[in-house]
Scaffold this active site. Structure first.
Site, PDB file in Angstrom:
ATOM      1  N   ALA A   1      28.250  31.473  55.597  1.00 54.15           N
ATOM      2  CA  ALA A   1      27.781  31.417  54.163  1.00 54.15           C
ATOM      3  C   ALA A   1      29.303  31.722  53.344  1.00 54.15           C
ATOM      4  O   ALA A   1      30.164  32.246  53.821  1.00 54.15           O
ATOM      5  CB  ALA A   1      27.005  32.288  54.032  1.00 54.15           C
TER       6      ALA A   1
ATOM      7  N   GLY B   1      26.650  31.920  58.859  1.00 52.30           N
ATOM      8  CA  GLY B   1      25.777  30.954  58.751  1.00 52.30           C
ATOM      9  C   GLY B   1      25.958  29.730  59.414  1.00 52.30           C
ATOM     10  O   GLY B   1      25.176  28.697  59.664  1.00 52.30           O
TER      11      GLY B   1
ATOM     12  N   GLU C   1      24.302  30.234  62.666  1.00 54.22           N
ATOM     13  CA  GLU C   1      22.858  29.943  62.397  1.00 54.22           C
ATOM     14  C   GLU C   1      22.314  28.816  62.219  1.00 54.22           C
ATOM     15  O   GLU C   1      21.241  28.265  62.438  1.00 54.22           O
ATOM     16  CB  GLU C   1      22.616  31.040  61.216  1.00 54.22           C
ATOM     17  CG  GLU C   1      23.050  32.539  61.602  1.00 54.22           C
ATOM     18  CD  GLU C   1      22.770  33.334  60.327  1.00 54.22           C
ATOM     19  OE1 GLU C   1      23.501  33.184  59.333  1.00 54.22           O
ATOM     20  OE2 GLU C   1      22.023  34.420  60.518  1.00 54.22           O
TER      21      GLU C   1
ATOM     22  N   GLU D   1      29.056  38.826  60.607  1.00 56.07           N
ATOM     23  CA  GLU D   1      28.751  39.663  59.302  1.00 56.07           C
ATOM     24  C   GLU D   1      28.958  40.977  59.116  1.00 56.07           C
ATOM     25  O   GLU D   1      29.294  41.615  58.051  1.00 56.07           O
ATOM     26  CB  GLU D   1      27.118  39.246  58.944  1.00 56.07           C
ATOM     27  CG  GLU D   1      26.977  37.851  58.663  1.00 56.07           C
ATOM     28  CD  GLU D   1      26.555  36.948  59.841  1.00 56.07           C
ATOM     29  OE1 GLU D   1      27.081  37.248  61.135  1.00 56.07           O
ATOM     30  OE2 GLU D   1      25.776  35.835  59.846  1.00 56.07           O
TER      31      GLU D   1
HETATM   32  N1  CO8 Z   1      33.507  31.693  52.653  1.00 54.67           N
HETATM   33  C1  CO8 Z   1      34.284  31.243  51.730  1.00 54.67           C
HETATM   34  N2  CO8 Z   1      35.607  30.755  52.219  1.00 54.67           N
HETATM   35  C2  CO8 Z   1      36.044  30.731  53.403  1.00 54.67           C
HETATM   36  C3  CO8 Z   1      34.868  31.247  54.323  1.00 54.67           C
HETATM   37  C4  CO8 Z   1      33.691  31.554  54.153  1.00 54.67           C
HETATM   38  N3  CO8 Z   1      32.750  31.895  54.818  1.00 54.67           N
HETATM   39  N4  CO8 Z   1      35.694  30.974  55.604  1.00 54.67           N
HETATM   40  C5  CO8 Z   1      36.850  30.559  55.334  1.00 54.67           C
HETATM   41  N5  CO8 Z   1      36.989  30.314  54.013  1.00 54.67           N
HETATM   42  C6  CO8 Z   1      38.172  29.774  53.234  1.00 54.67           C
HETATM   43  C7  CO8 Z   1      39.141  30.819  53.174  1.00 54.67           C
HETATM   44  O1  CO8 Z   1      39.112  31.720  52.161  1.00 54.67           O
HETATM   45  C8  CO8 Z   1      40.441  29.763  53.071  1.00 54.67           C
HETATM   46  O2  CO8 Z   1      40.532  29.627  51.589  1.00 54.67           O
HETATM   47  P1  CO8 Z   1      41.845  29.745  50.742  1.00 54.67           P
HETATM   48  O3  CO8 Z   1      42.865  28.517  51.420  1.00 54.67           O
HETATM   49  O4  CO8 Z   1      41.519  29.400  49.329  1.00 54.67           O
HETATM   50  O5  CO8 Z   1      42.170  31.051  50.966  1.00 54.67           O
HETATM   51  C9  CO8 Z   1      40.130  28.682  53.635  1.00 54.67           C
HETATM   52  O6  CO8 Z   1      38.803  28.638  54.039  1.00 54.67           O
HETATM   53  C10 CO8 Z   1      40.948  28.534  55.093  1.00 54.67           C
HETATM   54  O7  CO8 Z   1      40.452  29.769  55.757  1.00 54.67           O
HETATM   55  P2  CO8 Z   1      41.644  30.721  56.458  1.00 54.67           P
HETATM   56  O8  CO8 Z   1      42.830  30.671  55.776  1.00 54.67           O
HETATM   57  O9  CO8 Z   1      40.929  31.940  56.594  1.00 54.67           O
HETATM   58  O10 CO8 Z   1      41.795  29.597  57.878  1.00 54.67           O
HETATM   59  P3  CO8 Z   1      42.256  30.609  59.326  1.00 54.67           P
HETATM   60  O11 CO8 Z   1      42.326  29.210  60.301  1.00 54.67           O
HETATM   61  O12 CO8 Z   1      43.213  31.451  59.096  1.00 54.67           O
HETATM   62  O13 CO8 Z   1      41.037  31.414  59.754  1.00 54.67           O
HETATM   63  C11 CO8 Z   1      38.689  31.883  60.081  1.00 54.67           C
HETATM   64  C12 CO8 Z   1      39.564  30.845  60.233  1.00 54.67           C
HETATM   65  C13 CO8 Z   1      38.816  33.055  61.439  1.00 54.67           C
HETATM   66  C14 CO8 Z   1      37.311  31.142  60.375  1.00 54.67           C
HETATM   67  C15 CO8 Z   1      38.491  32.674  59.069  1.00 54.67           C
HETATM   68  O14 CO8 Z   1      38.209  31.714  57.659  1.00 54.67           O
HETATM   69  C16 CO8 Z   1      37.265  33.667  58.569  1.00 54.67           C
HETATM   70  O15 CO8 Z   1      37.252  34.705  59.264  1.00 54.67           O
HETATM   71  N6  CO8 Z   1      36.294  33.140  57.748  1.00 54.67           N
HETATM   72  C17 CO8 Z   1      35.040  34.076  57.495  1.00 54.67           C
HETATM   73  C18 CO8 Z   1      34.160  33.964  58.449  1.00 54.67           C
HETATM   74  C19 CO8 Z   1      32.826  34.756  58.219  1.00 54.67           C
HETATM   75  O16 CO8 Z   1      33.295  36.134  57.999  1.00 54.67           O
HETATM   76  N7  CO8 Z   1      31.720  34.006  58.178  1.00 54.67           N
HETATM   77  C20 CO8 Z   1      30.413  34.745  58.018  1.00 54.67           C
HETATM   78  C21 CO8 Z   1      30.168  34.751  56.496  1.00 54.67           C
HETATM   79  S1  CO8 Z   1      28.978  35.588  55.941  1.00 54.67           S
HETATM   80  C22 CO8 Z   1      27.541  34.688  56.528  1.00 54.67           C
HETATM   81  O17 CO8 Z   1      27.776  33.817  57.157  1.00 54.67           O
HETATM   82  C23 CO8 Z   1      26.285  35.357  56.242  1.00 54.67           C
HETATM   83  C24 CO8 Z   1      24.938  34.432  56.563  1.00 54.67           C
HETATM   84  C25 CO8 Z   1      23.692  34.695  55.840  1.00 54.67           C
HETATM   85  C26 CO8 Z   1      23.700  35.250  54.616  1.00 54.67           C
HETATM   86  C27 CO8 Z   1      22.139  35.450  54.505  1.00 54.67           C
HETATM   87  C28 CO8 Z   1      22.132  36.078  53.075  1.00 54.67           C
HETATM   88  C29 CO8 Z   1      20.785  36.250  52.577  1.00 54.67           C
END
Ligand code: CO8
Length: 257
Positions: free
Chosen positions: A65, A108, A111, A131
């Site tokens: 998400a 997400g 999921e 998460e």
């Molecule tokens: N949300 C927003 N932006 C994101 C996300 C995300 N989940 N993942 C990556 N991005 C963005 C980064 O911020 C980055 O943007 P910018 O260039 O502007 O800084 C761009 O995408 C590229 O990402 P990275 O530079 O981090 O790329 P890497 O190759 O270094 O890393 C990863 C890749 C390991 C996938 C890393 O991006 C990461 O850890 N991302 C987040 C993963 C995460 O924690 N996901 C879970 C999110 S929470 C969720 O899904 C909850 C769902 C249910 C909610 C229900 C509520 C009721």
């Protein structure tokens, strides 16, 4: 309709949805959720479409998400806005959906893949429910669907440590149905979807309904449900055609009747 976060295509009888937020690794924001609802509704109304493939980019199916969209929400924002509830409508899709996963399928993203009927993984796929590392927990069905897919021990491991699972581990655990080389992913998923779309639609939809029932009821009720649907298929012309074609040693021509 023009979509901001998706690419929508028809490949014969298959509807193809490609998540398209490359700069955010296909993070799922509210626009994307609404667009997906809209795109799926169109594919469901379209009689020419028999199955749907959902995919992302080579680097990411979806990295979760959208954290940037969620980070300042209060409890009442999330609760009164029923945050993420639209995904339930996507999970309720009646036509078969295949997730073609390459790269990250996290939070997400994992999921969403699990909302599909099965997952075909590229050999570079990585699945996880990270998460917990953000101070939250899965909220789009992960604690339920992952547990049903891989069992309690591995689901707890994934959700409590936030670690990722590679494609081999995911296949071994039963999360994905097959692994293919990354450059063959879309071809393989589209071929599987085209095969499904070529079968009798009533039989396909009832099969999907019946397998899903296995996750929601007792064995005795599930078997009874299956038998009723099985009986119902003898009311279709496609059953007559399918069995006649077998006996006559020819290919069946299903008409979804
Ligand atoms: N949300 C927003 N932006 C994101 C996300 C995300 N989940 N993942 C990556 N991005 C963005 C980064 O911020 C980055 O943007 P910018 O260039 O502007 O800084 C761009 O995408 C590229 O990402 P990275 O530079 O981090 O790329 P890497 O190759 O270094 O890393 C990863 C890749 C390991 C996938 C890393 O991006 C990461 O850890 N991302 C987040 C993963 C995460 O924690 N996901 C879970 C999110 S929470 C969720 O899904 C909850 C769902 C249910 C909610 C229900 C509520 C009721």
């Amino acid at each position: 309709m023009a979509y901001e976060t998706l690419i929508i295509e028809k490949r014969g009888a298959v509807g193809l949805i490609t998540l398209n937020r490359p700069h955010a690794l296909n993070a799922l924001n509210s626009i994307l959720m609404h667009e997906m609802e809209e795109a799926l509704a169109r594919f469901h109304e379209d009689d020419a479409i028999g199955a749907i493939v959902l995919t992302g980019s080579e680097k990411a199916f979806a990295a979760g998400a959208d954290i940037k969209e969620m980070k300042d929400l209060s409890f009442t924002d999330a609760y009164l806005g029923d945050l993420m509830a639209g995904w339930d409508r996507i999970a309720a899709s009646r036509k078969p959906m295949i997730a073609a996963v390459s790269g990250f399928a996290l939070g997400g993203g994992c999921e969403l893949a699990m909302m599909c009927d099965f997952i075909i993984a590229a050999d570079n796929a990585k699945f996880g429910q990270p998460e917990i590392t953000l101070g939250i927990m899965p909220g789009m069905g992960g604690s339920q669907r992952l547990t049903r897919a891989v069992g309690k021990s591995k689901a707890m491991d994934m959700a409590l440590t936030g670690r990722m699972m590679d494609a081999v581990e995911a296949e071994r655990a039963g999360l994905v149905s097959r692994i293919v080389p990354v450059d063959k992913l879309l071809e393989e998923a589209l071929a599987a979807a085209a095969k499904i779309a070529g079968f009798s639609r009533p039989a396909v939809l009832m099969t999907k309904e019946s397998v899903n029932r296995a996750l929601e009821t007792t064995l005795a009720e599930g078997v009874r449900f299956e038998r009723r649907l099985f009986h119902a298929l003898f009311a279709t012309e496609d059953q007559k055609e399918g069995m006649a074609a077998f006996v006559e040693k020819r290919k069946p021509a299903f008409r979804n009747l």
